[in-house]
Design an enzyme around this catalytic site. Structure first.
Site, PDB file in Angstrom:
ATOM      1  N   HIS A  22       0.820  -1.212   0.000  1.00 26.06           N
ATOM      2  CA  HIS A  22       0.000   0.000   0.000  1.00 26.06           C
ATOM      3  C   HIS A  22       0.857   1.268   0.000  1.00 26.06           C
ATOM      4  O   HIS A  22       1.903   1.335   0.646  1.00 26.06           O
ATOM      5  CB  HIS A  22      -0.960   0.016   1.194  1.00 26.06           C
ATOM      6  CG  HIS A  22      -0.271   0.008   2.533  1.00 26.06           C
ATOM      7  ND1 HIS A  22       0.228   1.143   3.130  1.00 26.06           N
ATOM      8  CD2 HIS A  22      -0.010  -1.008   3.388  1.00 26.06           C
ATOM      9  CE1 HIS A  22       0.756   0.846   4.293  1.00 26.06           C
ATOM     10  NE2 HIS A  22       0.639  -0.461   4.476  1.00 26.06           N
ATOM     11  N   ASN A  23       0.407   2.243  -0.755  1.00 23.89           N
ATOM     12  CA  ASN A  23       1.029   3.577  -0.822  1.00 23.89           C
ATOM     13  C   ASN A  23       2.444   3.579  -1.396  1.00 23.89           C
ATOM     14  O   ASN A  23       3.173   4.560  -1.262  1.00 23.89           O
ATOM     15  CB  ASN A  23       1.029   4.257   0.554  1.00 23.89           C
ATOM     16  CG  ASN A  23      -0.377   4.542   1.046  1.00 23.89           C
ATOM     17  OD1 ASN A  23      -0.933   3.769   1.826  1.00 23.89           O
ATOM     18  ND2 ASN A  23      -0.959   5.633   0.577  1.00 23.89           N
TER      19      ASN A  23
END
Length: 333
Positions: free
Chosen positions: A237-238
């Protein structure tokens, strides 16, 4: 197509008979009359004397062979273009299958193919000339740009944005939840951190089979323009990956890490979370990146370090048995 026409089309220097007719491309040991072969690795030069090819594509003139030659600065690039010229990809004719499930609020562009049992969710936009193969799931509020190809059984979660000319191969999952959990020592419980961000994939990216790209916790996970991702890659994520990178099979990139432009991560490289890898960096296979790498260059090992430094350390490690025996003899004397 005549050899001189190919030379002109791809900006190559021609040595030999330009009227030679070329009908296809083949490997050195399998090529026959009418086919052009290629030499991008010097190890295969010995096979040229016995090849039955009508011509060879190479980076420099080879004096000892008699067949015509196309000589160019980047033979492997021209090889790729020759393959596309002689063997164009065959995609389905545009049509929307009556067996597909398409929301009434979805917008499908012109000249698209949507295969059997594909699902397209609410308020999702599919650009012109896209190919959505059978069994693909595209969630709600997604955007897919012109000319993108989504191969069978890909899952694209809600809110994903995919640019133009992207290719996503079978079994890949885009936009699933990131691995975010909060452990309470007080309650002795693990709480899931809701993943409310999205994934953005820019133009001309290619993603291999069975790769997973997690959505951002908040904000977005970003794959930059022109980046090529192999099969079996995990992107947390991210994560932010820059433009024109190569991410090779079984690489794992932990959450919130930033990868620069023109980076190559070779097979099985592991990248820790919340660090940065700068532009123009190559990392060797099975390396572990535990802290930020900022200087351009080649790195290897665990933890990843400059390649020459790693080679010196590896050479010493390889000599440890010999050194151990010497120490034993010294202790006995």
């Amino acid at each position: 197509m005549k050899l001189r026409e190919l030379a002109e089309k791809f900006g190559c220097r021609l040595v030999g008979n330009g009227e030679t007719e070329i009908t296809g491309v083949a490997e050195i040991h399998r090529a026959g009359p009418g086919q052009i072969t290629f030499l991008t690795n010097p190890r295969y030069k010995k096979f040229l004397k016995g090849t039955k090819a009508s011509a060879v594509l190479t980076g420099s003139e080879i004096k000892e062979i008699k067949i015509p030659q196309l000589i160019c600065e980047e033979p492997y690039v021209v090889f790729a273009k020759l393959l596309a010229l002689f063997y164009p990809e065959k995609l389905p004719e545009p049509q929307i299958s009556p067996k597909a499930s398409i929301s009434k609020t979805a917008n499908i562009g012109n000249n698209c193919y949507v295969g059997d049992f594909a699902f397209i969710g609410e308020n999702t936009t599919i650009g012109d000339n896209c190919f959505i193969f059978p069994g693909v799931y595209v969630g709600n509020n997604c955007q897919i740009g012109k000319g993108t190809v989504i191969f069978p059984n890909v899952s694209i979660y809600d809110g994903t944005v995919i640019g133009r000319g992207v290719r996503v191969h079978s079994g890949t999952v885009i936009g699933s939840d990131g691995f975010g959990y909060a452990f309470s020592k007080k309650e002795m419980k693990i709480y899931k951190v809701p993943q409310r961000g999205r994934v953005v994939i820019e133009d001309f990216v290619e993603i291999g089979a069975n790769t997973t790209i997690d959505r951002g916790t908040i904000g977005e996970t970003l794959i930059g323009e022109g980046t090529k991702i192999d099969n079996l890659v995990q992107i947390g994520h991210n994560v932010k990956i820059g433009k024109y990178c190569f991410i090779v099979s079984q690489v794992g990139i932990s959450g919130s890490t930033k990868i620069g432009n023109f980076v190559t991560l070779a097979g099985k490289v592991g990248v820790a979370g919340h660090i940065e890898v700068g532009d123009n960096i190559t990392v060797g296979a099975k390396s572990g990146i535990t802290k930020s790498l900022k200087e351009p260059g080649t790195y290897a090992g665990f933890p990843a370090r400059p390649y020459r430094e790693w080679r010196k350390i590896q050479a010493l490690i390889d000599r440890l048995p010999e050194i151990y025996e010497k120490v034993k003899r010294l202790l006995k004397s």
